[in-house]
Enzyme design. Structure first.
Site, PDB file in Angstrom:
ATOM      1  N   CYS A   1     -37.011  33.144 -91.375  1.00 12.53           N
ATOM      2  CA  CYS A   1     -37.854  34.067 -92.110  1.00 12.53           C
ATOM      3  C   CYS A   1     -38.624  34.894 -91.102  1.00 12.53           C
ATOM      4  O   CYS A   1     -38.390  34.818 -89.902  1.00 12.53           O
ATOM      5  CB  CYS A   1     -38.823  33.304 -93.019  1.00 12.53           C
ATOM      6  SG  CYS A   1     -38.023  32.204 -94.218  1.00 12.53           S
TER       7      CYS A   1
ATOM      8  N   SER B   1     -25.623  44.242 -84.864  1.00 12.98           N
ATOM      9  CA  SER B   1     -25.812  43.381 -83.698  1.00 12.98           C
ATOM     10  C   SER B   1     -24.618  43.426 -82.750  1.00 12.98           C
ATOM     11  O   SER B   1     -24.735  43.036 -81.585  1.00 12.98           O
ATOM     12  CB  SER B   1     -26.091  41.937 -84.141  1.00 12.98           C
ATOM     13  OG  SER B   1     -25.119  41.496 -85.059  1.00 12.98           O
TER      14      SER B   1
ATOM     15  N   ASP C   1     -20.807  39.510 -83.230  1.00 13.53           N
ATOM     16  CA  ASP C   1     -21.676  38.509 -82.620  1.00 13.53           C
ATOM     17  C   ASP C   1     -21.207  37.076 -82.853  1.00 13.53           C
ATOM     18  O   ASP C   1     -21.462  36.197 -82.028  1.00 13.53           O
ATOM     19  CB  ASP C   1     -23.111  38.671 -83.138  1.00 13.53           C
ATOM     20  CG  ASP C   1     -23.169  38.692 -84.656  1.00 13.53           C
ATOM     21  OD1 ASP C   1     -23.032  37.638 -85.273  1.00 13.53           O
ATOM     22  OD2 ASP C   1     -23.338  39.791 -85.215  1.00 13.53           O
TER      23      ASP C   1
ATOM     24  N   CYS D   1     -26.533  24.027 -88.530  1.00 15.12           N
ATOM     25  CA  CYS D   1     -27.898  24.180 -88.043  1.00 15.12           C
ATOM     26  C   CYS D   1     -28.855  23.547 -89.045  1.00 15.12           C
ATOM     27  O   CYS D   1     -28.735  23.769 -90.249  1.00 15.12           O
ATOM     28  CB  CYS D   1     -28.246  25.657 -87.863  1.00 15.12           C
ATOM     29  SG  CYS D   1     -29.961  25.921 -87.367  1.00 15.12           S
TER      30      CYS D   1
END
EC number: 2.4.2.14
Length: 448
Positions: free
Chosen positions: A2, A283, A346, A382
């Site tokens: 966030c 990105s 990426d 993750c």
């Protein structure tokens, strides 16, 4: 993942929070909120959706006060619901505390169950509420002592901003997984997830808030304390690979420079004989520039981005991600037709975006489509704030590079090496959390 911001000022902060939160919109697009201390009470406004849609000039005028915090939300395991919008508020000893968090606690469920057994009633399914409850439990007028006791209990990633009785408080987990920076604009003091939120409102970043550091900002100045821990800083490598804005400089590493270096190193590690280097915006642009410059191959905009779409990776469902890819990126046939191209991106997480793009580039007339990825294969989930809760969703956890190449329809596929990633950051790889690549978790995700 966030975005958070906090401002201590001598003037009203609602408008500054609004612009700062806008600059952090890439970190979360599902909901937003701000809380402001006007000296008598904490006012709060929260809404689903984007910052630009959540506030009007009238609502910002109503949020009058010189101390405030803001949040943009990207939901992970807790789900996307209005009751989970931050900041959240609690009350203790006649005082109000509001907090906003970027991160994810690995022992959230255990702590919640224990608190429920003690009679606590939760209003959200958000792990930030656990942090708030623990702070209010330990708070006896000394906010730093309460935070230190809370940090002894909570495990995982958290970068928190809070309002407590005329103060802005900020603290970061002992590993420093998620970024948090400090800045100033004359008499104003600003803390935020990235430096852009400080610079956009006229301030300058002064430093990173350290791993395990606790800052209290009040009328007497900035006060720093530290939570003593044996943990070592492990900044999330994905901040530089993907999440942070190109202009972010976090823990002494600039995201644009890191990504461009990744492109240069990828050319060294995986050269490709093609006509054109094409980025996957946004990105992938710096890495494609680096690859093209190192290879002396022309750079071309082969994919046109719809600037009004959000980031596809952080959409909450796969169906939304698939639709968003089609709306967000469209091949530019005049550029790619008849050419062999190398596509720079990426990461490959689920594989659906890469497969979709390659298929559509071929439909647009590309003769060959090779892929080069500026991160190693993402093989592990993750647990620190990124929405990959199960390895079954990670294509690299279940397929070899050759199998992925065939799955997505690329003519060739190569990922940057771990050594190459370290070279791009010009730091030892030990300085980063790379658990998504190698499964070596700095904080045990099974901790109880």
């Amino acid at each position: 993942m966030c975005g958070v911001i906090g401002i201590y000022s001598k003037s009203n902060v609602a408008t500054s929070l609004f612009y700062g939160m806008n600059s952090l919109q890439h970190r979360g697009q599902e909901a937003t909120g701000m809380a402001i201390d006007n000296g008598e009470e904490i006012l709060r406004k929260r809404a689903m959706g984007l910052v630009i849609d959540a506030y009007t000039e009238e609502s910002l005028r109503e949020l009058a006060g010189n101390i405030g915090i803001g949040h943009v939300r990207y939901s992970t395991a807790e789900g996307s619901h209005d009751y989970n919008i931050q900041p959240i508020m609690g009350f203790v000893g006649g005082e109000t505390i509001a907090i906003a968090n970027d991160g994810n606690l690995v022992n959230y469920q255990v702590l919640r169950e224990r608190l429920e057994e003690e009679g606590m009633m939760f209003q959200t399914t958000n792990d930030t509420e656990v942090i708030l409850y623990l702070i209010t439990r330990y708070y006896d007028g000394d906010i730093v002592a309460a935070i230190k006791k809370t940090m002894k209990v909570i495990k995982g990633a958290y970068s928190v901003t809070a309002l407590v009785k005329g103060k802005v408080v900020a603290f970061r987990d002992p590993n420093g997984f998620r970024p948090l920076v400090l800045g100033r604009d004359e008499d104003d003091v600003i803390v935020a997830s990235e430096n852009a939120a400080i610079e956009i409102i006229g301030g300058q970043m002064t430093r990173d808030i350290g791993a395990g550091e606790i800052l209290v900002i009040d009328e007497t100045g900035i006060h720093s304390d530290h939570f003593e821990s044996e943990d070592t800083p492990k900044n999330c490598i994905f901040e530089y690979v993907y999440f942070a804005r190109n202009d972010a400089t976090l823990d002494d590493i600039n995201a644009y420079t890191f990504r461009r270096r990744c492109g240069e190193i990828l050319w060294e590690e995986a050269p490709c004989d093609v006509d054109l280097v094409v980025p996957v915006p946004d990105s992938g642009i710096p890495s494609a520039i680096g690859y093209a410059q190192a290879a002396k191959i022309p750079y071309g905009e082969g994919l046109v981005k719809n600037r009004y779409m959000g980031r596809t990776f952080i959409k909450p469902t796969q169906k939304e991600r698939d639709m968003a890819v089609k709306l967000k990126l469209n091949p530019l046939g005049d550029v790619v037709k008849g050419k062999s191209i190398v596509l720079l991106d990426d990461s490959i997480v689920r594989g659906t975006t890469s497969r979709n793009l390659i298929h559509r580039l071929r439909e647009a007339g590309a003769k060959e489509v090779h892929m080069r990825i500026t991160s190693p294969p993402v093989k592990y989930s993750c647990y620190y704030g990124i929405d990959t809760p199960n390895r079954k969703h990670l294509i690299a956890a279940n397929q070899s590079i050759k199998e992925i190449e065939e799955n997505i329809g690329a003519d060739s596929l190569a990922f940057i090496s771990m050594d190459g990633l370290a070279r791009a950051g010009k730091k030892s790889i030990d300085n980063y959390c790379i658990a998504c690549f190698n499964g070596d978790y700095p904080v045990d995700p099974t901790v109880i």
